[in-house]
Each structure stands twice: as structure tokens, then as C-alpha cells.
Design a protein around this motif. Structure first.
Motif, short mmCIF file in Angstrom:
data_model
loop_
_atom_site.label_atom_id
_atom_site.label_comp_id
_atom_site.label_asym_id
_atom_site.label_seq_id
_atom_site.Cartn_x
_atom_site.Cartn_y
_atom_site.Cartn_z
N ALA A 1 -8.84 39.66 26.13
CA ALA A 1 -8.92 39.24 26.09
C ALA A 1 -10.88 38.34 26.93
O ALA A 1 -10.95 38.11 26.21
N ALA A 2 -10.42 39.81 28.60
CA ALA A 2 -12.10 39.34 28.72
C ALA A 2 -12.68 39.91 27.56
O ALA A 2 -13.70 39.43 28.31
N THR B 1 -11.00 34.57 30.64
CA THR B 1 -11.64 33.91 29.38
C THR B 1 -12.24 32.74 29.93
O THR B 1 -12.60 32.32 30.98
N ARG B 2 -13.45 32.31 29.21
CA ARG B 2 -14.72 31.01 29.46
C ARG B 2 -13.49 30.18 29.49
O ARG B 2 -11.99 29.86 28.31
N GLN C 1 -12.67 28.60 25.70
CA GLN C 1 -11.76 29.04 25.67
C GLN C 1 -10.17 28.68 25.88
O GLN C 1 -10.45 28.07 26.90
N ASN D 1 -13.71 38.96 24.72
CA ASN D 1 -13.90 38.33 23.35
C ASN D 1 -14.25 37.17 24.48
O ASN D 1 -13.42 35.89 24.56
N ARG D 2 -15.38 36.51 23.84
CA ARG D 2 -16.26 35.02 24.23
C ARG D 2 -16.16 34.91 23.53
O ARG D 2 -17.33 33.54 23.51
N ILE E 1 -7.44 31.55 21.55
CA ILE E 1 -6.58 33.02 21.50
C ILE E 1 -5.01 32.71 21.76
O ILE E 1 -4.60 32.30 22.42
N ALA F 1 -5.24 35.40 30.60
CA ALA F 1 -5.42 35.87 29.32
C ALA F 1 -6.88 34.47 29.67
O ALA F 1 -7.87 34.49 29.64
N ASP F 2 -6.03 33.05 29.91
CA ASP F 2 -7.05 32.20 30.46
C ASP F 2 -7.74 32.58 31.51
O ASP F 2 -8.55 32.19 32.11
#
Ligand code: 13P
Ligand code: SF4
Length: 371
Positions: A62-63, A87-88, A91, A65-66, A71, A83-84
Motif C-alpha cells: 500500500a505504501a 498512502t497519499r 488515495q 503504490n503512489r 485501493i 493502508a489509509d
């Protein structure tokens, strides 16, 4: 976020009806979508995952994939929260059924941990290291985001079942003692493997009233190196020493492989102990003709058995040993969230608010840096 209920059109649809529509939605969403699937997911769901893994591998994925806008996490709530956080901001992380929680994660809440922390800190306040914190909080990734934030704020780290040893080793270079929550078994099994004797560990029962030191004497708390939270996994506690004995009697030479959420006794009797990813890899790479009794969730055990027809693979417990919350994610929910995304409608988003997210990120980033 409020759980949205599966609409009638999806409810009652057969799995087979959903498959071509899930495929079509995935195709149309293309690289805007990434589906992550934990090893405990059922086959009907995991077949659609772009990446599968254990909780550590999936948080790294998860980290990393930018790019994906969406997701979709086929797993449980704490995994989607992590994951939240990693991530950016733009996302969007979606858990197809928000009721997919983890009963172990629910065994520790922020009020309980803060109460325990205050009581424990008071015991050590006059000790050799007074003036600074002497206890390092470590939380298993199976915990709510606000507990990860608590840990981040106090200089600690998250761990998973695949990196608990390096995280504990690091923590003990920073502070004299650990408070490890919520899974007592992962904490105990890992610490014993690292050579820390059982008599340097105590169990903290959060249900005991203040002043009772979690069911310990004050002296026991003073002496403890590792304070283990009284939490467990309902699935893994079903594996018992008698199951190991029975398999060894019936199948001489069988390999016993278990997850570290199993009890100390079971882990001590096992030949191999590891995360879901490690169990999968160990059996996949084993020579043909070998026999394995596996102490973990049944969907993973069944999948390993089917992938290894040249080996004998069985669950360590006769009958179904299912994580009912992981099992809540079904193809109907997956189809529903994907078809909504195609219409730019977001259902069942998991979003961790600030400042919890930033503080929890500190604890997750420390884990990723140490692992
Ligand atoms: P893994 O970290 O091995 O994937 O385990 C997660 C989990 O919840 C096990 O019960
Ligand atoms: Fe939680 Fe146990 Fe299910 Fe893992 S198997 S998600 S620890 S309840």
C-alpha cells in the motif's frame, strides 16, 4: 464511516454471476484501482487481488503504490486503516464490508491503554531512569489507528507477525521495558525465542480496576521486562497441544507449522513458526512427499493444500477454523464497491482523521524502517 448496506440487486446474487462483472469493472478501472488481498480471504475473492500477502507485505504494498486512486482492501479494518495512513491523502482506501473487524484488535482500546500506561509509569517513576520514559509501547498491527497513534507519540513502533523480533530487539535497545499489546501470544512467543525468560514477563489484564496493576503485584511490575496485554486471537487459540500430539502419533515425521498467535505451549511443540506469508512459502518450497499440519486460518490452509498436491497438508484442528470477520468480504460486496467506483461513487471508505493519522504514521514508519 457508516457502513452502507449491500443493496438488494447485489444481495442474493450467486458468486458465479458476480465474476464476469468484477472482471469487467476491474478492466474499466484499470490502473486507477489496486485490489489487495490478505491470505485469509476466500478464493472467490482472492482470485481478483492484484497483490496478495501477509499484513506486513500488504502494508508495504500500500505504501509503495503512489498512483492508484482507489485501493480496495480485501482484509479487515485495521489493515485498511494502516493502508489509509501509509498512502497519499488523495488515495481512497475501501473495505468492501466495514463490519470486517478483528476481535483481537477490539481487546485493547485507547482508554484502557492510557490507564495501564499511567499505572505502569507511576511504578517506574522513582526508578533509575526517572525523568524519561523507561517503557516502550509496541503495538501489533492488529490494533485500532488511535492505539498506533498512542504508540507513535510515545516513541514506539508497530510490529507484525513477520517482524516482531527485530522490532522488540530495537525497542529494548531504546528503553528498559516493553508494554506489548494487544496479543500476549505474539509478544511472549517472540520474546522467548529471543532468549528472554518467561519469568521476566507478566500479563496485564485491562479489566482489573486501577490500583490492581492489571492483576499483578507492584513488585512483579517492577521486576518485569515485558508487559504483555491480555489479548488473543479467537481463531488461533483453538489450536491445542493435544492436536499436535495427535498428529504426531498418527503421522510420524509430520511437520507442525503454526502462526505465532498460537499459545506458547503449541508454539513450543511446533517445528516451524511464522506469519501467513512464511507458512505459505515454507510449505510451497518443501520437498515433495513431506507432510504438514498447519495451525492457522482454514482458507489459507486449504489454498496451500490445493497448490501442493504432492504433499500431505492438513489443518491442525479437525473441522473448520475460520476467521469469521475476514470471511465477511465476499464477491458481492467487492462487485458493489467496484461498480460504484466506476460511477465515481465511494462506498465504505476507511479514512483515519488527523492528528491520529500522522501520529500513527510515525509508529508505522518506524516499523518499515526497522524491518
Ligand atoms: P499475518 O501478519 O501473518 O498476515 O497475520 C495477520 C493476522 O491477523 C493473523 O491472524
Ligand atoms: Fe483477527 Fe484472529 Fe481474524 Fe487475524 S485471524 S484477523 S487476529 S480474529
Amino acid at each position: 464511516m457508516l457502513q452502507q448496506v449491500l443493496p438488494p440487486g447485489y444481495f442474493g446474487m450467486s458468486d458465479e454471476e458476480t465474476y464476469p462483472r468484477i472482471q469487467a469493472a476491474r478492466k474499466r478501472l484499470g490502473s486507477r484501482l489496486m485490489i489487495l488481498g490478505h491470505h485469509y480471504q476466500r478464493d472467490e475473492v482472492i482470485q481478483f487481488a492484484d497483490l496478495t500477502g501477509d499484513s506486513f507485505g500488504l502494508s508495504r504494498d500500500a505504501a509503495a503504490n503512489r498512483d492508484a486512486n482507489y485501493i480496495v482492501f480485501c482484509g479487515v479494518h485495521f489493515m485498511a486503516e494502516s493502508a489509509d495512513i501509509l498512502t497519499r491523502d488523495e488515495q481512497v482506501v475501501i473495505l468492501p464490508d466495514l463490519e470486517a473487524g478483528c476481535s483481537m484488535a477490539d481487546m485493547a482500546d485507547l482508554d484502557q491503554v492510557e490507564d495501564a500506561w499511567d499505572e505502569i509509569s507511576e511504578v517506574y517513576a522513582g526508578g533509575a531512569s526517572s525523568g524519561g520514559e523507561t517503557v516502550m509501547p509496541i503495538t501489533y498491527i492488529n490494533s485500532a489507528a488511535n492505539l498506533k497513534a498512542f504508540v507513535g507519540e510515545h516513541g514506539g513502533a508497530v510490529c507484525t507477525s513477520s517482524n516482531a523480533a527485530p522490532i522488540i530487539r530495537w525497542a529494548l535497545t531504546q528503553r528498559e521495558r516493553l508494554l506489548f499489546f494487544p496479543d500476549q501470544h505474539l509478544g511472549r512467543n517472540t520474546a522467548v525465542k529471543m532468549g528472554i525468560p518467561l519469568d521476566q514477563m507478566i500479563v496485564w489484564d485491562p479489566r482489573r480496576p486501577p490500583g490492581e496493576y492489571g492483576g499483578n503485584t507492584r513488585e512483579a511490575v517492577e521486576r518485569a521486562k515485558i508487559i504483555l496485554w491480555r489479548g488473543h486471537c479467537q481463531v488461533h487459540q483453538r489450536f491445542l497441544p493435544e492436536h499436535v500430539r495427535s498428529f504426531r502419533e498418527k503421522f510420524p515425521g509430520i511437520n507442525i507449522i503454526v502462526h505465532p498467535e498460537c499459545s506458547y505451549e503449541v508454539v513450543q511443540m511446533a517445528d516451524h513458526v511464522g506469519s501467513t506469508a512464511s507458512i505459505l512459502k515454507t510449505i510451497n518450497q518443501a520437498p515433495a512427499g513431506t507432510s504438514w499440519a498447519v495451525g492457522t486460518e482454514i482458507h489459507l490452509v486449504d489454498r496451500i493444500r490445493r497448490a501442493n498436491p504432492d504433499k500431505f497438508v492438513s489443518s491442525l484442528v479437525p473441522g473448520v477454523c475460520l476467521c469469521s470477520t475476514m470471511n465477511r468480504i465476499d464477491p458481492q460486496h467487492l462487485l458493489w464497491v467496484l461498480e460504484n467506483l466506476e460511477k465515481d461513487r465511494i462506498v465504505n471508505q476507511v479514512r483515519v482523521p488527523e492528528p491520529v493519522a500522522s501520529r500513527a504514521r510515525e509508529a508505522l514508519d518506524r516499523m518499515l524502517a526497522i524491518s
